[in-house]
Scaffold this motif. Sequence first.
Motif, PDB file in Angstrom:
ATOM      1  N   TRP A   1     -82.821  25.033  97.426  1.00  0.00           N
ATOM      2  CA  TRP A   1     -82.863  24.657  96.014  1.00  0.00           C
ATOM      3  C   TRP A   1     -81.529  24.101  95.571  1.00  0.00           C
ATOM      4  O   TRP A   1     -80.472  24.491  96.085  1.00  0.00           O
TER       5      TRP A   1
ATOM      6  N   HIS B   1     -76.477  25.536  94.549  1.00  0.00           N
ATOM      7  CA  HIS B   1     -77.435  25.180  95.599  1.00  0.00           C
ATOM      8  C   HIS B   1     -77.446  26.278  96.648  1.00  0.00           C
ATOM      9  O   HIS B   1     -76.479  27.030  96.793  1.00  0.00           O
TER      10      HIS B   1
ATOM     11  N   TYR C   1     -82.085  32.589  89.915  1.00  0.00           N
ATOM     12  CA  TYR C   1     -82.384  32.215  91.286  1.00  0.00           C
ATOM     13  C   TYR C   1     -83.880  32.435  91.598  1.00  0.00           C
ATOM     14  O   TYR C   1     -84.532  31.562  92.159  1.00  0.00           O
TER      15      TYR C   1
ATOM     16  N   ARG D   1     -76.732  31.598  98.335  1.00  0.00           N
ATOM     17  CA  ARG D   1     -76.514  30.471  97.434  1.00  0.00           C
ATOM     18  C   ARG D   1     -75.062  30.441  96.962  1.00  0.00           C
ATOM     19  O   ARG D   1     -74.343  31.432  97.056  1.00  0.00           O
TER      20      ARG D   1
ATOM     21  N   CYS E   1     -79.782  23.156  91.559  1.00  0.00           N
ATOM     22  CA  CYS E   1     -80.074  23.252  90.129  1.00  0.00           C
ATOM     23  C   CYS E   1     -78.844  22.859  89.326  1.00  0.00           C
ATOM     24  O   CYS E   1     -77.752  23.375  89.564  1.00  0.00           O
TER      25      CYS E   1
ATOM     26  N   PRO F   1     -84.725  24.100  88.636  1.00  0.00           N
ATOM     27  CA  PRO F   1     -84.319  23.962  90.034  1.00  0.00           C
ATOM     28  C   PRO F   1     -85.222  22.967  90.761  1.00  0.00           C
ATOM     29  O   PRO F   1     -86.413  22.867  90.474  1.00  0.00           O
ATOM     30  N   GLN F   2     -84.634  22.236  91.702  1.00  0.00           N
ATOM     31  CA  GLN F   2     -85.361  21.248  92.490  1.00  0.00           C
ATOM     32  C   GLN F   2     -85.381  21.681  93.952  1.00  0.00           C
ATOM     33  O   GLN F   2     -84.346  22.065  94.506  1.00  0.00           O
ATOM     34  N   ARG F   3     -86.566  21.602  94.573  1.00  0.00           N
ATOM     35  CA  ARG F   3     -86.732  21.984  95.984  1.00  0.00           C
ATOM     36  C   ARG F   3     -86.007  20.992  96.883  1.00  0.00           C
ATOM     37  O   ARG F   3     -85.995  19.794  96.607  1.00  0.00           O
TER      38      ARG F   3
ATOM     39  N   SER G   1     -83.861  28.951 100.194  1.00  0.00           N
ATOM     40  CA  SER G   1     -84.978  29.642  99.555  1.00  0.00           C
ATOM     41  C   SER G   1     -84.996  31.093 100.039  1.00  0.00           C
ATOM     42  O   SER G   1     -84.258  31.461 100.957  1.00  0.00           O
TER      43      SER G   1
ATOM     44  N   ALA H   1     -86.516  29.895  90.536  1.00  0.00           N
ATOM     45  CA  ALA H   1     -86.707  28.731  91.402  1.00  0.00           C
ATOM     46  C   ALA H   1     -87.817  28.962  92.414  1.00  0.00           C
ATOM     47  O   ALA H   1     -88.473  28.024  92.848  1.00  0.00           O
ATOM     48  N   GLN H   2     -88.041  30.187  92.779  1.00  0.00           N
ATOM     49  CA  GLN H   2     -89.024  30.501  93.828  1.00  0.00           C
ATOM     50  C   GLN H   2     -90.466  30.482  93.287  1.00  0.00           C
ATOM     51  O   GLN H   2     -91.407  30.468  94.054  1.00  0.00           O
TER      52      GLN H   2
END
Length: 129
Positions: A68, A95, A124, A48, A70, A76-78, A98, A127-128
């Motif tokens: 991701w 960004h 980070y 990232r 954010c 965070p957005q997929r 994954s 986000a997962q």
Amino acid sequence: MKIIHGRAEGAQTEQRGATFDGTVWADPILPTTDGVTINSVYFTPGARTHWHRHERGQILQVTTGSGWVCSEGEAPQRLQPGDVVWVPPGERHWHGASTGCAMSHVAISLGTTQWETPVSEDDYLAAQR
């Protein structure tokens, strides 16, 4: 008008380091021209960017994989292939891929980029979940 023919002679894939975590490769599509830079960027799983901002904004177009994006203060957005992201001027964001899948995107950066601190492992991994 300026035409940039694919893979200009001498253009080299660069491994990115100081402003990224994990292994990230970038291929120049358009070297900085009139304040616009375009790169095809490949993030290995878990790789990232650091937090950063763009003077006049950034456009990301996801081409393969999963990842991701954010913005500071937001969840965070997929990201999936075909997604396009507009990051407004000055918005602090990161960004990347994954944890279980690589991701590639075309990054169109407008104006200068201000690189900041690394994204914490906790932020980070959130986000997962």
